[in-house]
Scaffold this motif. Structure first.
Motif, PDB file in Angstrom:
ATOM      1  N   GLY A   1       0.817  -1.205   0.000  1.00  0.00           N
ATOM      2  CA  GLY A   1       0.000   0.000   0.000  1.00  0.00           C
ATOM      3  C   GLY A   1       0.850   1.253   0.000  1.00  0.00           C
ATOM      4  N   TRP A   2       0.307   2.306  -0.582  1.00  0.00           N
ATOM      5  CA  TRP A   2       0.903   3.636  -0.488  1.00  0.00           C
ATOM      6  C   TRP A   2      -0.010   4.494   0.393  1.00  0.00           C
ATOM      7  CZ3 TRP A   2       5.580   5.312  -1.945  1.00  0.00           C
ATOM      8  CH2 TRP A   2       6.291   4.580  -2.895  1.00  0.00           C
ATOM      9  N   PHE A   3       0.615   5.225   1.281  1.00  0.00           N
ATOM     10  CA  PHE A   3      -0.086   6.117   2.191  1.00  0.00           C
ATOM     11  C   PHE A   3       0.587   7.484   2.115  1.00  0.00           C
ATOM     12  CE2 PHE A   3      -2.530   2.942   4.552  1.00  0.00           C
ATOM     13  CZ  PHE A   3      -1.886   1.777   4.163  1.00  0.00           C
ATOM     14  N   ARG A   4      -0.108   8.481   2.620  1.00  0.00           N
ATOM     15  CA  ARG A   4       0.517   9.804   2.679  1.00  0.00           C
ATOM     16  C   ARG A   4       0.054  10.544   3.914  1.00  0.00           C
ATOM     17  NH1 ARG A   4      -2.456  12.769  -2.494  1.00  0.00           N
ATOM     18  NH2 ARG A   4      -4.546  12.977  -1.556  1.00  0.00           N
ATOM     19  N   GLN A   5       0.883  11.448   4.356  1.00  0.00           N
ATOM     20  CA  GLN A   5       0.530  12.289   5.493  1.00  0.00           C
ATOM     21  C   GLN A   5       0.945  13.720   5.181  1.00  0.00           C
ATOM     22  OE1 GLN A   5       1.959  11.017   9.358  1.00  0.00           O
ATOM     23  NE2 GLN A   5       0.353  12.210  10.366  1.00  0.00           N
ATOM     24  N   ALA A   6      -0.048  14.564   5.083  1.00  0.00           N
ATOM     25  CA  ALA A   6       0.190  15.976   4.835  1.00  0.00           C
ATOM     26  C   ALA A   6       0.412  16.693   6.163  1.00  0.00           C
ATOM     27  CB  ALA A   6      -0.995  16.580   4.100  1.00  0.00           C
ATOM     28  N   PRO A   7       1.069  17.837   6.136  1.00  0.00           N
ATOM     29  CA  PRO A   7       1.318  18.585   7.375  1.00  0.00           C
ATOM     30  C   PRO A   7       0.026  18.867   8.125  1.00  0.00           C
ATOM     31  CG  PRO A   7       2.595  19.507   5.583  1.00  0.00           C
ATOM     32  CD  PRO A   7       1.694  18.491   4.966  1.00  0.00           C
ATOM     33  N   GLY A   8      -0.006  18.506   9.388  1.00  0.00           N
ATOM     34  CA  GLY A   8      -1.162  18.784  10.221  1.00  0.00           C
ATOM     35  C   GLY A   8      -2.362  17.891   9.983  1.00  0.00           C
ATOM     36  N   LYS A   9      -2.178  16.847   9.175  1.00  0.00           N
ATOM     37  CA  LYS A   9      -3.307  15.963   8.861  1.00  0.00           C
ATOM     38  C   LYS A   9      -2.993  14.521   9.239  1.00  0.00           C
ATOM     39  CE  LYS A   9      -5.294  18.700   5.122  1.00  0.00           C
ATOM     40  NZ  LYS A   9      -5.834  18.666   3.733  1.00  0.00           N
ATOM     41  N   GLU A  10      -4.045  13.720   9.316  1.00  0.00           N
ATOM     42  CA  GLU A  10      -3.884  12.308   9.582  1.00  0.00           C
ATOM     43  C   GLU A  10      -3.331  11.596   8.350  1.00  0.00           C
ATOM     44  OE1 GLU A  10      -4.884  12.575  13.373  1.00  0.00           O
ATOM     45  OE2 GLU A  10      -4.695  10.581  12.468  1.00  0.00           O
ATOM     46  N   ARG A  11      -2.667  10.496   8.599  1.00  0.00           N
ATOM     47  CA  ARG A  11      -2.218   9.668   7.486  1.00  0.00           C
ATOM     48  C   ARG A  11      -3.426   9.079   6.771  1.00  0.00           C
ATOM     49  NH1 ARG A  11       1.506   5.074   9.449  1.00  0.00           N
ATOM     50  NH2 ARG A  11      -0.507   4.154  10.026  1.00  0.00           N
ATOM     51  N   GLU A  12      -3.351   9.014   5.456  1.00  0.00           N
ATOM     52  CA  GLU A  12      -4.455   8.452   4.687  1.00  0.00           C
ATOM     53  C   GLU A  12      -3.934   7.448   3.666  1.00  0.00           C
ATOM     54  OE1 GLU A  12      -6.531  11.122   2.083  1.00  0.00           O
ATOM     55  OE2 GLU A  12      -4.705  12.181   1.478  1.00  0.00           O
ATOM     56  N   GLY A  13      -4.756   6.476   3.369  1.00  0.00           N
ATOM     57  CA  GLY A  13      -4.423   5.513   2.333  1.00  0.00           C
ATOM     58  C   GLY A  13      -4.602   6.115   0.960  1.00  0.00           C
ATOM     59  N   VAL A  14      -3.670   5.837   0.080  1.00  0.00           N
ATOM     60  CA  VAL A  14      -3.704   6.362  -1.272  1.00  0.00           C
ATOM     61  C   VAL A  14      -4.061   5.270  -2.276  1.00  0.00           C
ATOM     62  CG1 VAL A  14      -2.310   7.393  -3.100  1.00  0.00           C
ATOM     63  CG2 VAL A  14      -2.031   8.162  -0.732  1.00  0.00           C
ATOM     64  N   SER A  15      -3.369   4.145  -2.159  1.00  0.00           N
ATOM     65  CA  SER A  15      -3.586   3.076  -3.131  1.00  0.00           C
ATOM     66  C   SER A  15      -3.011   1.790  -2.575  1.00  0.00           C
ATOM     67  CB  SER A  15      -2.901   3.437  -4.460  1.00  0.00           C
ATOM     68  OG  SER A  15      -3.143   2.456  -5.445  1.00  0.00           O
ATOM     69  N   CYS A  16      -3.461   0.672  -3.128  1.00  0.00           N
ATOM     70  CA  CYS A  16      -2.939  -0.617  -2.711  1.00  0.00           C
ATOM     71  C   CYS A  16      -2.987  -1.575  -3.895  1.00  0.00           C
ATOM     72  CB  CYS A  16      -3.727  -1.173  -1.530  1.00  0.00           C
ATOM     73  SG  CYS A  16      -2.957  -2.626  -0.778  1.00  0.00           S
TER      74      CYS A  16
END
Length: 120
Positions: free
Chosen positions: A35-50
């Motif tokens: 899976g690919w995830f991302r975390q933007a400044p000040g935000k929760e980590r979110e799933g992007v793709s798997c």
């Protein structure tokens, strides 16, 4: 020791493209969903793709559908995330993670991340 290393991040203008890579060492990726995830400044980590171990099943967050493509080359022990039409809101640290149950649900091994900045 299981290790995932992401690369390919950087600074890109809106509308541009990047390709992220996730390379495994210490194990072979061919039995793992990735899976690919991302975390933007000040935000929760979110799933992007798997992507499933065989590559036959993929899924995407609604926010990246039609713009991002996940793929894998098990011979190279690598998973890719092709990102097109990038937007400023795609700015984040991107992580890859491995699920040994091949379900895109239980991610036990994580990389250190690669930073993507979309800005003019």
């Amino acid at each position: 020791q299981l290790q995932l290393v992401e690369s390919g991040g950087g600074l890109v203008q809106p509308g541009g493209s990047l390709r992220l890579s996730c390379v495994a060492s210490g194990f072979t990726l061919d039995s793992y969903a990735i899976g690919w995830f991302r975390q933007a400044p000040g935000k929760e980590r979110e799933g992007v793709s798997c992507i499933s171990s065989s590559g036959g099943n993929t899924n995407y967050a609604d926010s990246v559908k039609e713009r991002f493509t996940i793929s894998r080359d098990n011979a190279k022990n690598t998973v890719y995330l092709e990102m097109n039409s990038l937007k400023p809101e795609d700015t984040a640290i991107y992580y890859c993670a491995a699920d040994d149950r091949d379900l895109c649900l239980y991610f036990g091994s994580w990389g250190q991340g690669t930073r993507v900045t979309v800005s003019s």
